[in-house]
Scaffold this active site. Sequence first.
Site, PDB file in Angstrom:
ATOM      1  CB  SER A  68     -11.890 -37.002 -32.000  1.00  0.00           C
ATOM      2  OG  SER A  68     -12.603 -36.798 -30.812  1.00  0.00           O
ATOM      3  CG  LEU A  69     -10.155 -40.991 -26.532  1.00  0.00           C
ATOM      4  CD1 LEU A  69      -9.146 -42.023 -26.981  1.00  0.00           C
ATOM      5  CD2 LEU A  69      -9.835 -40.549 -25.113  1.00  0.00           C
TER       6      LEU A  69
END
Length: 684
Positions: free
Chosen positions: A568-569
Amino acid sequence: MKKKLIYAAVVSALLAGCGGSDDNKGDTSSYLDYLLTGSNAVGPSALAARAWDGTLKFSTETADLSNPVSAMSTLDGWSTTQAIQIVPVTSSGITVQAPTTAEFGASVAPLYLLEVTFDSTALRPSGVKKVLTYGVDFVVAASAWQAEPGSAQAVEPLPCLANDSGHRTAERQSRRCLKAGSDYGNYKNNAGSNAQEQTINGLIALQEGLFKAATGIATDHVIFSDWFGTQSGADVLVAVKGAAASVLKADPVTLDAAKLWKQDAWEHQPARHLYPGRDRPTCLPDPAGCRAVPAAEQKDAIATAFGPVLRSTRLLKRPRSIPVPSSCLTSSPHRRPQVPGARPRPSPGTVPSQPVRHRQCAEGVTRSDRRAGGGGRGSGPAGDADCRSDPPERAAGRGEQADWGDAHLRRQAAGRRAEHWSLQPAADAGRGAIRADACLRQGCPQHHHGCHHLSARRDLGQRERLRPGAGPDLEDLCRHAGGQEGGAGGDRSSAARRAWLRLSGSMDTVTTSDNPTPYLNLSYLTVARDNLKQSVAICWACVWRLAWPTPRAIGTAGSLKVHFLGHSLGASRVPTCCGRQPDHRQRASGCPVQVRYRWPGHAGSHSAAAAELADFGPTIKMGVLTSGSAELKAGFTAYAPNCTDGGAYLLRQRVPAEPGRGHSATAATRCRVQLCGPVGAGFG
């Protein structure tokens, strides 16, 4: 004179048409930067790649790979999913408009996007593989870049661009609003007096020559050309997991984050660093024409080191001799296609697509099973699938409404339905890989977060009436950035800023318009390599805390099966799922411990919640950059003691669950947990 633009490798779109008063219609003062020297030079470029190995090169890099910029310089290319910005340099009052759909129907289109073959020895394009189609492979849309209003444009790929490849684009200037920049014209028309100038002159000649060979358009109509390579985040993920596997195999007692990152940085480079040249081993093919899965032996090493922890036996229970296909996933972009009815297609992925599998599993449920779910459409997992499976003509109609309707409809369609458009099955994507049984009875409803986080919460809340035995699957949408829905989502939200400020006591950890790096995880953790190193650390932290009956007993009998897929960013957003409770009544079918699911709260709280993981505090502390600010390091040092106590929950949500979410049913669920990040390719 009619002019054209070429971009090689992913591309950027050229802009046809001028805006402004009648006196400005013939203006030709607008141009594009070429030498990456101005604020308008925002697109990927071959000029930012090293001549000797093709990796990215940034002027501020150092030899220390804990420096985010330096770590990013180990990348082989740009994301396969990102939109390419085109920001012309314009005079005041002059705008350069995007080409219209009608212009793309002409014999000579205003923009060409090409996929080029890449010579891995010479590290430059060698030919044109395919001329991509507007409205099918890409669209051109207005961009919100802070330039002259109406001037900035973006080329938005619909499927992911080919990984480990190059692309080019060309555009036609029908109204003469764009001209070649002086720097581009000088390098194009002069052989140069030094090696650098001669190299750039040769690149321009090569790019324009390839474009002419593919389209027949003469080079004197070209006002800009460039190329760049691409790299899939999934390839990097395989490499990083391989590094983790090798570290844990050598020392099965502990997983030292510093040791993992060092091993990853120096010995497990992605893509062509794993396999020099073009001679890669034969890998398992993806279905529906997708690119082959990379690094098959890395996947074997991972399976050997971690056993059923990484490979959920219920998900991938097949004989070793039978290939396990990787399916395709259509990512949900921030903007819908600017062409009425245009829909994204499955994009090349190198990891199994959970949405596709769950969708196909739900499709296999009989009508009587759907009725048994209770409550009609949307009330259970099968109804959840019904709600996602709108006919193409209806989805296309919503897409047109989202693009051309009023602002309210655009927000409603983009925020509430975009994630549903992505859930389209790909051909031969492993149908039945997840079947309804005693553990996964009716499939796996999905919890989304990301760019459409708030709308997804509202929509999914109506469909979360899960029965015991239904296993929630936590998915992260590709390319989520938060704040896209009225500026309310993601780490850029006010709630997230307050949480981070309370956490560290320093504004250096707070994402603002002037300081976006905390959101990107580039200012305080050594996760610049596509944020993948942190995702591995998060994965194993979760495994340690979930591995009953003995913490850290990875792969032992009775331990919880945790299948981590992607990254996930945002910081630690993926495992928003659960607290844990021991349950020693193991079924013969292998159902693990009882898990209490908490409704994912505001996305911005996940990063702070991760710091509460027992045994994970030292990892966070290690991740603070040695070159970071004194107050940033002091803030984390002061908070570190809070990470050492054993909490009752794996992740303790800071945002209370909203009423009416049906938690009583999920609290009684006994099923495995899947922690999922973006399963498409790219930077998230």
